[in-house]
Design an enzyme around this catalytic site. Structure first.
Site, PDB file in Angstrom:
ATOM      1  N   LYS A 287      -1.711   6.010 -18.243  1.00 12.20           N
ATOM      2  CA  LYS A 287      -1.367   5.031 -19.470  1.00 12.20           C
ATOM      3  C   LYS A 287      -0.332   5.187 -20.438  1.00 12.20           C
ATOM      4  O   LYS A 287      -0.355   6.283 -21.091  1.00 12.20           O
ATOM      5  CB  LYS A 287      -2.674   4.437 -20.207  1.00 12.20           C
ATOM      6  CG  LYS A 287      -2.268   3.688 -21.336  1.00 12.20           C
ATOM      7  CD  LYS A 287      -3.639   3.205 -22.056  1.00 12.20           C
ATOM      8  CE  LYS A 287      -3.512   2.377 -23.360  1.00 12.20           C
ATOM      9  NZ  LYS A 287      -4.445   2.145 -24.054  1.00 12.20           N
TER      10      LYS A 287
ATOM     11  N   ASP B  52       0.680   1.222 -29.498  1.00 14.01           N
ATOM     12  CA  ASP B  52       0.007   0.145 -29.472  1.00 14.01           C
ATOM     13  C   ASP B  52      -0.590  -0.259 -30.685  1.00 14.01           C
ATOM     14  O   ASP B  52      -1.625   0.156 -31.541  1.00 14.01           O
ATOM     15  CB  ASP B  52      -1.405   0.827 -28.663  1.00 14.01           C
ATOM     16  CG  ASP B  52      -2.366  -0.408 -28.637  1.00 14.01           C
ATOM     17  OD1 ASP B  52      -1.941  -1.552 -28.785  1.00 14.01           O
ATOM     18  OD2 ASP B  52      -3.636  -0.035 -28.349  1.00 14.01           O
TER      19      ASP B  52
ATOM     20  N   LYS C  12      -3.847  -4.503 -34.717  1.00  8.79           N
ATOM     21  CA  LYS C  12      -4.894  -3.654 -35.139  1.00  8.79           C
ATOM     22  C   LYS C  12      -4.795  -3.619 -36.635  1.00  8.79           C
ATOM     23  O   LYS C  12      -3.680  -3.577 -37.160  1.00  8.79           O
ATOM     24  CB  LYS C  12      -4.485  -2.057 -34.354  1.00  8.79           C
ATOM     25  CG  LYS C  12      -4.861  -1.836 -33.229  1.00  8.79           C
ATOM     26  CD  LYS C  12      -4.448  -0.412 -32.550  1.00  8.79           C
ATOM     27  CE  LYS C  12      -4.533  -0.204 -31.543  1.00  8.79           C
ATOM     28  NZ  LYS C  12      -6.135  -0.419 -31.032  1.00  8.79           N
TER      29      LYS C  12
ATOM     30  N   ASP D 200      -1.000   6.682 -27.665  1.00  5.40           N
ATOM     31  CA  ASP D 200      -1.415   5.902 -26.926  1.00  5.40           C
ATOM     32  C   ASP D 200      -0.684   5.962 -25.478  1.00  5.40           C
ATOM     33  O   ASP D 200      -1.304   5.285 -24.382  1.00  5.40           O
ATOM     34  CB  ASP D 200      -1.404   4.331 -27.135  1.00  5.40           C
ATOM     35  CG  ASP D 200      -2.492   3.602 -26.686  1.00  5.40           C
ATOM     36  OD1 ASP D 200      -3.539   4.133 -26.239  1.00  5.40           O
ATOM     37  OD2 ASP D 200      -2.401   2.241 -26.598  1.00  5.40           O
TER      38      ASP D 200
ATOM     39  N   ASP E  63      -5.111  -6.371 -27.510  1.00  3.24           N
ATOM     40  CA  ASP E  63      -5.372  -4.995 -27.646  1.00  3.24           C
ATOM     41  C   ASP E  63      -5.709  -4.386 -26.541  1.00  3.24           C
ATOM     42  O   ASP E  63      -5.979  -2.987 -26.544  1.00  3.24           O
ATOM     43  CB  ASP E  63      -6.151  -4.781 -29.079  1.00  3.24           C
ATOM     44  CG  ASP E  63      -6.041  -3.257 -29.560  1.00  3.24           C
ATOM     45  OD1 ASP E  63      -4.925  -2.544 -29.043  1.00  3.24           O
ATOM     46  OD2 ASP E  63      -6.742  -3.214 -30.647  1.00  3.24           O
TER      47      ASP E  63
ATOM     48  N   GLU F 141      -4.778  -3.624 -23.712  1.00  4.25           N
ATOM     49  CA  GLU F 141      -3.584  -3.915 -22.988  1.00  4.25           C
ATOM     50  C   GLU F 141      -3.235  -2.827 -21.988  1.00  4.25           C
ATOM     51  O   GLU F 141      -2.639  -2.797 -20.928  1.00  4.25           O
ATOM     52  CB  GLU F 141      -2.417  -3.674 -23.936  1.00  4.25           C
ATOM     53  CG  GLU F 141      -2.104  -2.257 -24.176  1.00  4.25           C
ATOM     54  CD  GLU F 141      -2.899  -1.347 -25.114  1.00  4.25           C
ATOM     55  OE1 GLU F 141      -3.554  -2.129 -25.411  1.00  4.25           O
ATOM     56  OE2 GLU F 141      -2.899  -0.135 -24.942  1.00  4.25           O
TER      57      GLU F 141
ATOM     58  N   ARG G  98      -5.674  -1.344 -19.974  1.00  5.16           N
ATOM     59  CA  ARG G  98      -6.187  -1.695 -18.446  1.00  5.16           C
ATOM     60  C   ARG G  98      -5.151  -2.730 -17.986  1.00  5.16           C
ATOM     61  O   ARG G  98      -5.230  -2.823 -16.517  1.00  5.16           O
ATOM     62  CB  ARG G  98      -7.491  -2.350 -18.545  1.00  5.16           C
ATOM     63  CG  ARG G  98      -7.689  -3.464 -19.493  1.00  5.16           C
ATOM     64  CD  ARG G  98      -9.118  -3.936 -19.959  1.00  5.16           C
ATOM     65  NE  ARG G  98      -9.456  -3.276 -21.016  1.00  5.16           N
ATOM     66  CZ  ARG G  98     -10.734  -3.195 -21.708  1.00  5.16           C
ATOM     67  NH1 ARG G  98     -11.665  -4.126 -21.166  1.00  5.16           N
ATOM     68  NH2 ARG G  98     -10.877  -2.399 -22.582  1.00  5.16           N
TER      69      ARG G  98
HETATM   70  N1  BES Z   1      -5.452   2.213 -27.382  1.00  8.71           N
HETATM   71  C1  BES Z   1      -6.751   1.799 -27.627  1.00  8.71           C
HETATM   72  C2  BES Z   1      -7.907   2.468 -27.389  1.00  8.71           C
HETATM   73  C3  BES Z   1      -7.932   3.685 -28.452  1.00  8.71           C
HETATM   74  C4  BES Z   1      -8.401   3.579 -29.651  1.00  8.71           C
HETATM   75  C5  BES Z   1      -8.311   4.980 -27.646  1.00  8.71           C
HETATM   76  C6  BES Z   1      -8.519   4.565 -30.707  1.00  8.71           C
HETATM   77  C7  BES Z   1      -8.568   6.146 -28.486  1.00  8.71           C
HETATM   78  C8  BES Z   1      -8.738   6.044 -29.837  1.00  8.71           C
HETATM   79  C9  BES Z   1      -6.817   0.567 -26.763  1.00  8.71           C
HETATM   80  O1  BES Z   1      -5.585  -0.199 -26.254  1.00  8.71           O
HETATM   81  C10 BES Z   1      -7.585  -0.507 -27.542  1.00  8.71           C
HETATM   82  O2  BES Z   1      -7.154  -0.929 -28.351  1.00  8.71           O
HETATM   83  N2  BES Z   1      -8.793  -0.927 -26.916  1.00  8.71           N
HETATM   84  C11 BES Z   1      -9.668  -1.518 -27.461  1.00  8.71           C
HETATM   85  C12 BES Z   1     -10.313  -2.402 -26.552  1.00  8.71           C
HETATM   86  C13 BES Z   1     -10.907  -3.845 -27.047  1.00  8.71           C
HETATM   87  C14 BES Z   1     -10.107  -4.827 -27.639  1.00  8.71           C
HETATM   88  C15 BES Z   1     -11.866  -4.245 -25.891  1.00  8.71           C
HETATM   89  C16 BES Z   1     -10.927  -1.127 -28.329  1.00  8.71           C
HETATM   90  O3  BES Z   1     -11.092   0.008 -27.776  1.00  8.71           O
HETATM   91  O4  BES Z   1     -11.057  -1.253 -29.401  1.00  8.71           O
HETATM   92 ZN    ZN Z   2      -3.978   1.162 -26.095  1.00  7.22          ZN
HETATM   93 ZN    ZN Z   3      -4.835  -1.701 -27.538  1.00 11.40          ZN
END
Ligand code: BES
Ligand code: ZN
Ligand code: ZN
Length: 461
Positions: A229, A234, A241, A252, A311, A313, A315
């Site tokens: 990824k 992000d 966020k 990210d 957010d 994104e 996947r």
């Molecule tokens: N990059 C983040 C996940 C992340 C956050 C990894 C902090 C490690 C530390 C990802 O893109 C994300 O924002 N995921 C969301 C998904 C949700 C919106 C379903 C999350 O994990 O809150």
């Molecule tokens: Zn992310």
């Molecule tokens: Zn994200």
């Protein structure tokens, strides 16, 4: 950082021994010492706890040795020393075999890591060096440390200097260094060549989205595909966020950094595989043309995806890359991603989660990881949770309404884009140390790839 600066092949001027003493042996060792050494340690109130160390004075006032107390001889045993010892050449004493030296020296080299690109001073800090006489062993160690250094450097570099074009340059220079082939599919070409999800996520950024591709190795070797990824920043997109969650999001692209770092290990060791690295590189930015909550995206696989949250994104960019990866039916497909906060809630920040349908692969990976002090932990691809990513208006939705099991539903989402009989491992990792530990400074970190590389070496050697 260049790991070759941490080691020396030989040293005419003599070296300082690092004497390893197990905690249980300390008192008998102490008994046998000259009174100057005994008194020095007593006067300094030296406590023989695991990890404690002390320099010892020589008769002429110089340093005669460094003693270090250990519990286990492992990767981290001497990792604290490079940031504390004065500049000189050191040699580890008291080891039984080359494997022990390999592990300890790896920790030493990881303890030499500095991220000083943006510091006006500290550029020329001279570090102590460790003597490793065997050229092959030294080369092996340096290759591993440089690969981990690459992961750390890529992650630590601020997003302003690590956008998709910079990630592209890093992948290209890696390919050139090892005589691999580098190609990229840029911006509008993503739409022409059917990578609609990657384009949708990245289209709002002035730093244009792309799919990076590196190929290396013999055409008849088993194909090993790594996907990472590469979300260079992000912001969360329109479902922005909050500040505290955005603060670390330069990391990210940590999955991409892991794919490149592991690729470097594989190429440096000339593992007999046909390596294929795929990195969707984008910025998840906010702009008038950003993709929105409620939109339905198309994917390379043909599945339509309802956007619940922009957010989620990672996947989306991964699904097109995984589809592409699976088209070549690799012997093994591995992806790395800083995919969910939920994986960190489940396992904390220092233990990467991994997912695979193959139980043997999982057991093997877990064993190699623990042998290399590089803990990883399996989470289940629990089919019953798939209902959480069902959409009423599209084939699948990109995030679940439920606040539970987020790492699993994210992994199930990815699984929809991988063929059923494909051997596949998905890593959901932090790529960042929140705290300082010897050899593992706060900041960008490679997680899980030492154990994984050991497993791959065994699988393909
Ligand atoms: N990059 C983040 C996940 C992340 C956050 C990894 C902090 C490690 C530390 C990802 O893109 C994300 O924002 N995921 C969301 C998904 C949700 C919106 C379903 C999350 O994990 O809150
Ligand atoms: Zn992310
Ligand atoms: Zn994200």
């Amino acid at each position: 950082m260049n790991a070759s600066n941490c080691f020396k092949a030989q040293n005419a001027a003599g070296d300082i021994p690092i004497i390893l003493i197990s905690g249980d042996d300390y008192s008998s060792w102490h008994q046998e010492q000259e009174s100057v050494t005994k008194n020095w340690l007593i006067q300094n109130a030296f406590k023989p706890d695991a990890g404690s160390w002390s320099l010892l004075p020589g008769e002429d006032g110089g340093i005669s040795a460094c003693i270090l107390i250990y519990d286990d001889l492992d990767l981290w045993t001497i990792a604290a020393l490079p940031s504390h010892l004065p500049e000189a050449v050191y040699r580890v004493h008291g080891l039984n075999n080359e494997d022990q030296l390999y592990r300890l020296a790896l920790g030493w080299g990881l303890g030499c890591y500095r991220f000083n690109r943006y510091l006006s001073s500290d550029q020329d800090v001279m570090l102590p060096t460790l003597l490793i006489e065997s050229d092959t062993l030294r080369d092996k160690i340096i290759a591993q440390i440089d690969s981990i250094g690459l992961v750390r450097d890529l992650v630590n570099t601020p997003a302003q200097d690590m956008m998709p074009q910079h990630l592209s340059a890093a992948a290209q220079s890696l390919a050139e260094r090892f005589d691999g082939q580098f190609t990229e599919i840029l911006d509008e070409e993503l739409l022409e060549q059917n990578y609609p999800a990657i384009h949708a996520v990245g289209r709002a950024s002035v730093h244009r989205p792309r799919l990076l591709e590196l190929q290396w190795g013999e055409a008849d070797a088993p194909r090993l595909t790594l996907v990472g990824k590469g979300v260079c920043f992000d912001s969360g997109g329109l479902d922005l966020k909050p500040a505290s969650a955005m603060r670390l999001m330069k990391k990210d692209m940590g999955g991409a950094a892991h794919a490149l770092g592991l690729a470097q290990m594989i190429m440096a060791h000339k593992l007999p595989v046909r390596l294929h690295v795929l990195i969707p590189a984008v910025e998840n930015a906010v702009s008038a043309n950003a993709f929105r909550p409620g939109d339905v995206l198309q994917s390379r696989k043909g599945l339509s995806i309802e956007i619940d949250n922009t957010d989620a994104e990672g996947r989306l960019v991964l699904c097109d890359a995984l589809t592409r990866a699976a088209e070549a039916s690799p012997d093994l497909l591995i992806d790395f991603a800083t995919l969910t906060g939920a994986a960190r809630v489940a396992l904390g920040t220092e233990v990467p989660a991994f997912f695979t349908q193959n139980n043997n692969l999982a057991t093997e990976l877990q064993e190699y990881a623990s042998d290399w002090n590089d803990m990883v932990w399996r989470l289940p691809l629990h089919e019953d949770y798939r209902t959480q990513i069902k959409s009423k208006i599209a084939d699948i939705v990109n995030s679940s309404k439920e606040p539970f099991g987020g790492a699993i539903t994210a992994a199930l989402f990815l699984e929809s884009f991988v063929e059923e009989d494909q051997d596949w491992i998905h890593f959901d990792l932090m790529a960042w140390n929140l705290r300082d530990r010897p050899g593992r400074p706060e900041g960008g970190e490679a997680m899980g790839i030492l154990g994984l590389f050991a497993m791959l070496q065994e699988r393909y050697a």
